[in-house]
Design a protein around this motif. Structure first.
Motif, PDB file in Angstrom:
ATOM      1  N   ASP A  78      49.995 -95.648  10.170  1.00  0.00           N
ATOM      2  CA  ASP A  78      48.631 -95.290  10.555  1.00  0.00           C
ATOM      3  C   ASP A  78      48.349 -95.460  12.050  1.00  0.00           C
ATOM      4  O   ASP A  78      47.330 -96.035  12.449  1.00  0.00           O
ATOM      5  N   LEU A  81      44.643 -95.126  13.917  1.00  0.00           N
ATOM      6  CA  LEU A  81      43.621 -94.899  12.901  1.00  0.00           C
ATOM      7  C   LEU A  81      42.249 -95.435  13.345  1.00  0.00           C
ATOM      8  O   LEU A  81      41.237 -94.735  13.247  1.00  0.00           O
ATOM      9  N   GLY A  94      44.327 -92.602   6.988  1.00  0.00           N
ATOM     10  CA  GLY A  94      45.671 -93.065   7.341  1.00  0.00           C
ATOM     11  C   GLY A  94      46.552 -93.010   6.108  1.00  0.00           C
ATOM     12  O   GLY A  94      46.101 -93.348   5.011  1.00  0.00           O
TER      13      GLY A  94
END
Lengths: 246, 246, 246, 246, 246, 246
Positions: A78, A81, A94
């Motif tokens: 991720d 994110l 994510g």
């Protein structure tokens, strides 16, 4: 509904594979718009790489946000994110977080099984970042790093099934996440061999992106958006978003 | 001993001020080598900005690492700290983390006082990232954002003293951290007005950088280093570090 | 700068060894003033012993505080650290806490390796007391208690290296602390054999004592100091400190 | 059944008051054997004082353990509780811990109300040490320290009722602990004025001491006991216990 | 003093065995009033079963509360404990919670040993619900589920001793709880074979019920009681309690 | 796709309102099958009531599971969620859990705003049960309980907007959940007045039910299912599910 699938890795074949699965899950409910990182790394596997690829991902999103209803950051750690959620007025999903949240709604305790011990620390940190560490039973991986990441789903399939079974029997997991873009698509193939729910993160991410977009939430005027900033060296689109501010 | 003081913000006057305090704390024990971000933002104040400026900071470190014994990332949110620790074989000190760890050795419960409510969420996350949230009594700030960040230390000094006194009386803090580069140097000015230990993060960072470097730890051959990677679009020096790997 | 190195154990040879390492780390930047407990135990290894030896340590500090810039409590369980911080107006460093905080700035996850399973529970509690349990991967020790603690560093060296390597490979530690005064000095000897940063707690404590003292913090008038108290049965110096209060 | 009630404070009138309440709760089921600290402090109110008084308490227990079925450490901060449990082969009850555990069985969330802000930090740490911080809604106290601690129950009774009511209404507590030996006996007097269960710690400690002793647990041969140690400067009885070891 | 011992399982022989041990612990201090579930399951072993049996237990309590001073919910997972505490104006003791709180006062770290791996997840959740997970070293069980639960104490006694010894040696427990009604009475039989305090949950529950009742707490007028509600399909006695409200 | 919307409350108008919103969110992607509790309470507001209504909900699900692809337990405290997940081989969504997980994917810190202080403790426990307490900024409610719950959305709308604004400004929430079935539908009405994302739990639950069902996970043969059990007093359908076991 149009979903931007941002692969922060430079490997086009990964993007293609993830887009294929995304379209199966979307099943006509959403159009998938896949893009691949123009610079950075073939495959992100560390925090340093995520720092850099995450900055690139912010530009990729800003450059392609027109007419998009939700964004997926399609790398398991991720990258960027939190920053993307600050900047953009659409749901940002994510892949790791979506898998984790989905797992927590399909069972009580989830494990991550992945193809390389190199990912263990980063994936563990990802789970901590979601806040759901208390329902996490840990990462299980083969003992050595594969040189050929691209074919991991094929080459270590039997190992991954065995690891998933141990996650259930020894760690008490009732949901197993197959972490990492190279394993995209494997979950459905092995789910009958694992006595637990098995999650494909890209499938979970698409399902969540559609779910979040379907809520029609209002993102404008959020108090949490960063204040306006000048910048230097960014793409024009990203600089414009940041210049606008809250 | 030479310490690289990396300001991931583009504001030279902040670098100058921090370098001045750094040299006072070093007091001849170390040479301070200050550098300022060539691109990015005047002053980082969000996760999105930290994502981008952190990537820039990694290049700044790689480009200037020759003959350096320790690195300070001189922005309070510690952009790219985890990534820098993976890549470079010297101690890397984050200004927020150093302040927090120092606070935890000078007392039991610490507070952060800063100049703008805009920073609260990010600074709170920084403390969580250190692992020391259980000893943290929270962030206190004035209610509104200052348009002129550069002169914060002068313009809201009385407010900051009052906030620090409330952190002690109401929150139970016995150490107060004055967070954010614009407050560099203020701690010594106001410490007599606050019934607690008052910490200047840049001073703490320099003291910690010298402390860590003095231990002569061996960083080569660490198992936690990322595996070697090809890359595209990075500075030559950073690409070379990443290409080398563990 | 003068640093009081308080050994709450009665074993003079431990004090001598720790003072030697302390002087190497100080490297002329500070004078080390070592003192050894006049009563109590040869070597503290339990909470009951720490309760008693900690009370003795408070007297040792009060009796020797003249012209001192920082105090090190040189036993790994940090006996009386919280109490000493309340009473005395200088930085007080615990050997375990300093090692833990230093570890957390040199890496992400730290392990403690020590010479006896008898210490495991106490050391684990020490880490919890610092607040950094979330970055701790546990204590590893040989299976049986050594009768000859004094020569532990020599007698179980190979075992300790193997334990440190397992802490890295199996527990994911990137920093290993060699806990317990009998292992003072071993870190530099074995660091090339361990793929992680290896920390000697007495070295970390001295580096931290110098760092904290260099900040010139103001301790007088802290609101957290105990209120004045009469007492009975204490050394004159300690009774005087306690009689003075906040 | 004989219960040793150890007051680590030197104030005999506190011991008398606590013994009176203890005998009411015991109601003939147990004989109460009260003893008062021969040295130390009139009333412990800091970690430094607890360090010293706790060491004294260990000697008091060792000197009076003959024919005793359970021990109560009758000071709210539970000085030397962990150490006493290691050494002695009977149940050892801390007044704060017993109050907290009892509170957690009489309701869901408990508050501590006490007579002085000076105690807040120590009492908070006591709750953390029990492990039950997640069910704790905090300490509420009058804003200023009373000079006459002995008569706190009489002098600030109305304030304490008001604080207890706020703990219920504002903090969500359904159990209120009246912390600190000077408040012994107050709980039954004010319980009708507080819409929650109100706990007197000495009453809870006696009830728990009888409960634990009634289980007839076997303490000999516990693996957790410290190994045998020589010592210097301790009372003969305590030295003998420590010399015996596991 | 009269204590209602509510077995939410339908197995009368379990009730009889628990009542026998309860009377031994009470030793004339309290009358034990045992009741057995009239519907539900022979032996609860899952959250689904606890949901249903807990609702039955609330009716059992309401129907039998006359002249009762404390209630014990005598199944290790404490079905309906939170609900029963809301509704009834007497102390309500859960067998698991009482065992856990008692364990935490007899030592530092406790383990649960039980007869079947099927119970592991539920028992782990029970400990989390008490808030004391930080002092818990985990559940140890035989690898396979026994078909004959009733005779578990006899059939797997040697296994349970071995598991308890591993909980001490490998997990660092100094207290071992023998979890599950089928093991009632086993603790005293095996305690000499385990180097730790061994707890029988029904014994702990009775000791705690007497302790809590002896405090004479006032439960009426608690602010935490649910507001009055109409209902449909409940026993008359339970409907009446719920109709009355706070 | 068919989704069973189980209202464990007996109030048909609530079911109707929730079904209406559910159909809006589903937007033709799924058929909504709403059912209302035949016994229990008009509106669940305590743990005792959730214990009973949860048992009723398990029967409601078992009786209506034919041809169903996902189940929603449509009461904010998620009664019997854990039990339902054990028993049934489809995704089971709790309205509170779905709101919380959705909130955590739309922002960083979420608050719950609801219509009555009576719900605060239960809702707080719900969040803890999800594991996401670290991202939760608390419950905000009007100070007094409404007698007319059914019209809460209309009667206290202005109060709820003000509370949501304070949750953003004072607590740092960037997502606000409007908790409790009586507020169904209010989120879209007030979202423009709140500078945060506003979530309607029934909308979130439907979006999540569709998302989870779209993944086509395999639930059969899960190791976590309870073992087969006989039972007494349950509906035939529920007894049959429980008799089947893992």
């Amino acid at each position: 509904m149009r979903i931007l699938l941002v692969n922060p890795n430079m490997t086009q074949s990964m993007t293609d594979k993830m887009a294929e699965i995304a379209r199966q899950i979307a099943d006509g409910r959403a159009e998938i718009v896949p893009i691949t990182a123009p610079s950075g790394f073939p495959y992100i596997a560390s925090r340093a790489e995520a720092q850099i690829a995450g900055a690139i991902a912010l530009e990729m999103i800003a450059d392609n946000l027109h007419d998009i209803d939700a964004v997926i950051i399609a790398a398991f750690g991720d990258p960027s994110l939190a920053g993307a959620r600050e900047l953009f007025d659409v749901p940002v999903v994510g892949m790791a977080e979506a898998a984790v949240m989905t797992a927590a709604m399909l069972g009580e305790r989830f494990s991550i099984v992945t193809f390389s011990p190199v990912m263990t620390r980063w994936y563990t940190d990802c789970v901590s970042d979601t806040g759901l560490a208390s329902r996490f039973t840990g990462v299980r991986t083969p003992k050595t790093h594969l040189s050929d990441v691209a074919n991991a789903a094929r080459d270590v399939r039997a190992d991954l099934v065995a690891l998933a079974r141990r996650a259930v029997a020894d760690d008490g997991a009732d949901v197993v996440i197959l972490g990492g873009a190279p394993l995209a698509g494997l979950a459905t193939e092995i789910s009958a061999d694992v006595p637990a729910v098995v999650i494909d993160p890209i499938a979970a991410a698409v399902a969540q992106a559609i779910a979040l977009a379907s809520l029609g939430s209002r993102f404008a005027d959020r108090a949490c958006k960063p204040i306006a900033k000048t910048s230097s060296g960014l793409s024009a689109a990203l600089a414009a978003v940041i210049a606008q501010g809250a």
